[in-house]
Scaffold this motif. Sequence first.
Motif, PDB file in Angstrom:
ATOM      1  N   LEU A 156       0.833  -1.203   0.000  1.00 34.55           N
ATOM      2  CA  LEU A 156       0.000   0.000   0.000  1.00 34.55           C
ATOM      3  C   LEU A 156       0.864   1.248   0.000  1.00 34.55           C
ATOM      4  N   THR A 157       1.919   1.244   0.797  1.00 36.66           N
ATOM      5  CA  THR A 157       2.833   2.379   0.850  1.00 36.66           C
ATOM      6  C   THR A 157       3.556   2.561  -0.475  1.00 36.66           C
ATOM      7  N   ARG A 158       4.018   1.459  -1.060  1.00 38.94           N
ATOM      8  CA  ARG A 158       4.831   1.540  -2.269  1.00 38.94           C
ATOM      9  C   ARG A 158       4.002   1.871  -3.503  1.00 38.94           C
ATOM     10  N   ILE A 159       2.858   1.209  -3.662  1.00 36.96           N
ATOM     11  CA  ILE A 159       2.080   1.362  -4.883  1.00 36.96           C
ATOM     12  C   ILE A 159       1.299   2.674  -4.896  1.00 36.96           C
ATOM     13  N   LYS A 160       0.689   3.017  -3.790  1.00 41.62           N
ATOM     14  CA  LYS A 160      -0.096   4.246  -3.752  1.00 41.62           C
ATOM     15  C   LYS A 160       0.766   5.472  -3.473  1.00 41.62           C
ATOM     16  N   GLY A 161       2.030   5.219  -3.119  1.00 44.53           N
ATOM     17  CA  GLY A 161       2.929   6.339  -2.901  1.00 44.53           C
ATOM     18  C   GLY A 161       2.944   6.823  -1.476  1.00 44.53           C
ATOM     19  N   ARG A 162       1.839   6.599  -0.743  1.00 45.25           N
ATOM     20  CA  ARG A 162       1.781   7.047   0.641  1.00 45.25           C
ATOM     21  C   ARG A 162       0.735   6.231   1.367  1.00 45.25           C
ATOM     22  N   PRO A 167      -0.252   9.048   8.421  1.00 48.08           N
ATOM     23  CA  PRO A 167       0.198  10.345   7.927  1.00 48.08           C
ATOM     24  C   PRO A 167       1.677  10.624   8.215  1.00 48.08           C
ATOM     25  N   ASN A 168       2.338   9.767   8.989  1.00 56.97           N
ATOM     26  CA  ASN A 168       3.756   9.977   9.292  1.00 56.97           C
ATOM     27  C   ASN A 168       4.673   9.496   8.163  1.00 56.97           C
ATOM     28  N   CYS A 169       4.103   8.884   7.123  1.00 55.53           N
ATOM     29  CA  CYS A 169       4.923   8.412   5.999  1.00 55.53           C
ATOM     30  C   CYS A 169       5.154   9.580   5.052  1.00 55.53           C
ATOM     31  N   ALA A 170       6.027  10.510   5.458  1.00 51.56           N
ATOM     32  CA  ALA A 170       6.188  11.762   4.725  1.00 51.56           C
ATOM     33  C   ALA A 170       7.578  11.944   4.143  1.00 51.56           C
ATOM     34  N   ILE A 171       8.429  10.934   4.205  1.00 54.58           N
ATOM     35  CA  ILE A 171       9.781  11.028   3.662  1.00 54.58           C
ATOM     36  C   ILE A 171       9.723  10.730   2.162  1.00 54.58           C
ATOM     37  N   LYS A 172      10.305  11.611   1.367  1.00 54.35           N
ATOM     38  CA  LYS A 172      10.230  11.484  -0.082  1.00 54.35           C
ATOM     39  C   LYS A 172      11.462  10.771  -0.636  1.00 54.35           C
ATOM     40  N   GLY A 173      11.235   9.635  -1.258  1.00 52.52           N
ATOM     41  CA  GLY A 173      12.320   8.895  -1.902  1.00 52.52           C
ATOM     42  C   GLY A 173      12.371   9.243  -3.375  1.00 52.52           C
ATOM     43  N   ASN A 174      13.306  10.094  -3.744  1.00 52.65           N
ATOM     44  CA  ASN A 174      13.421  10.614  -5.105  1.00 52.65           C
ATOM     45  C   ASN A 174      14.570   9.923  -5.841  1.00 52.65           C
ATOM     46  N   MET A 185      13.842  14.669   3.861  1.00 49.84           N
ATOM     47  CA  MET A 185      13.044  14.781   5.079  1.00 49.84           C
ATOM     48  C   MET A 185      12.251  16.089   5.081  1.00 49.84           C
ATOM     49  N   PRO A 186      11.061  16.099   5.699  1.00 47.59           N
ATOM     50  CA  PRO A 186      10.324  17.363   5.835  1.00 47.59           C
ATOM     51  C   PRO A 186      11.209  18.426   6.499  1.00 47.59           C
ATOM     52  N   GLY A 187      11.211  19.642   5.918  1.00 49.07           N
ATOM     53  CA  GLY A 187      12.015  20.731   6.459  1.00 49.07           C
ATOM     54  C   GLY A 187      13.331  20.936   5.742  1.00 49.07           C
ATOM     55  N   GLN A 188      13.767  19.930   4.947  1.00 51.24           N
ATOM     56  CA  GLN A 188      15.002  20.105   4.207  1.00 51.24           C
ATOM     57  C   GLN A 188      14.787  21.058   3.019  1.00 51.24           C
ATOM     58  N   LYS A 189      15.883  21.586   2.494  1.00 51.52           N
ATOM     59  CA  LYS A 189      15.839  22.660   1.507  1.00 51.52           C
ATOM     60  C   LYS A 189      15.013  22.311   0.272  1.00 51.52           C
ATOM     61  N   PHE A 190      15.184  21.084  -0.251  1.00 48.14           N
ATOM     62  CA  PHE A 190      14.523  20.733  -1.511  1.00 48.14           C
ATOM     63  C   PHE A 190      13.282  19.855  -1.314  1.00 48.14           C
ATOM     64  N   TRP A 204       7.339   6.988  -1.164  1.00 46.96           N
ATOM     65  CA  TRP A 204       7.334   7.585   0.170  1.00 46.96           C
ATOM     66  C   TRP A 204       7.838   6.560   1.178  1.00 46.96           C
ATOM     67  N   PHE A 205       8.455   7.058   2.262  1.00 51.48           N
ATOM     68  CA  PHE A 205       8.906   6.190   3.347  1.00 51.48           C
ATOM     69  C   PHE A 205       8.309   6.662   4.664  1.00 51.48           C
ATOM     70  N   CYS A 206       8.179   5.703   5.579  1.00 55.41           N
ATOM     71  CA  CYS A 206       7.626   6.016   6.898  1.00 55.41           C
ATOM     72  C   CYS A 206       8.718   6.280   7.931  1.00 55.41           C
ATOM     73  N   SER A 207       9.959   5.912   7.615  1.00 56.09           N
ATOM     74  CA  SER A 207      11.061   6.148   8.547  1.00 56.09           C
ATOM     75  C   SER A 207      12.371   6.201   7.771  1.00 56.09           C
ATOM     76  N   GLU A 208      13.371   6.829   8.376  1.00 53.27           N
ATOM     77  CA  GLU A 208      14.692   6.849   7.744  1.00 53.27           C
ATOM     78  C   GLU A 208      15.271   5.434   7.654  1.00 53.27           C
ATOM     79  N   ALA A 209      14.997   4.622   8.674  1.00 54.78           N
ATOM     80  CA  ALA A 209      15.498   3.248   8.657  1.00 54.78           C
ATOM     81  C   ALA A 209      14.961   2.499   7.442  1.00 54.78           C
ATOM     82  N   GLN A 210      13.678   2.690   7.146  1.00 57.00           N
ATOM     83  CA  GLN A 210      13.081   2.034   5.994  1.00 57.00           C
ATOM     84  C   GLN A 210      13.722   2.526   4.700  1.00 57.00           C
ATOM     85  N   ALA A 211      13.953   3.850   4.604  1.00 60.66           N
ATOM     86  CA  ALA A 211      14.560   4.412   3.403  1.00 60.66           C
ATOM     87  C   ALA A 211      15.975   3.878   3.188  1.00 60.66           C
TER      88      ALA A 211
END
Length: 221
Positions: A156-162, A167-174, A185-190, A204-211
Amino acid sequence: MLTICLRFALCALWLLAPPAQAADITGKLRVIDGDTVDVGRTRVRLYGIDAPERGQPCTTLNGQNWACGDWVTRQVQDLFDGQRVRCVAKDTDRYGRVVAKCYAGDADIGARLVQDGLAYAYRKYAMDYDLDEKAALVAKRGIHGFTLQSPARYRLTRIKGRDAQDPNCAIKGNISAKGKRIYHMPGQKFYDRTGIQPAKGERWFCSEAQARASGWRPARR
């Protein structure tokens, strides 16, 4: 008149006859991931089990991140890849795959994977392997010795993107133009200007560990 009666009788027998059973699928098995295989030219989803997805991360009991989905796939390959198997079709899923129970000799492949802790019993669809999973859980075999999301929740996280339920799955894997996997991470420059396109493999990722366990590195700013 006799000919008409004979034809009528044959038609009646044809209508009353039970439907023919689909032929078993047989052939050499090639492992795609922990619960999906190719048998000859047929893509098969193993019935009644759900295994971690390829690339799905988990965390060991001492806090180490680990790509356990890839490990599961390798274990299944070691057990069954290249073997000649027989599969009994149960259904077809929404992706067009045949859902089937598969056997290597007399061994039920799904049962073996759940018993070894390489897959969960997929109780949403079948209870066939419920006791097998409970025994593996008590013994902490395979994936039961780690902490990980259920495969269904991970998809669900991978296919739907979030994950809509988290709502804590806010880390963007680009993925950059050079193919580098970078998470923001939220708050970073880009962060705000970074878009996520799941079709390109971004997520999207839910934690840095997951990313990190999935192969992404942190953005420098």
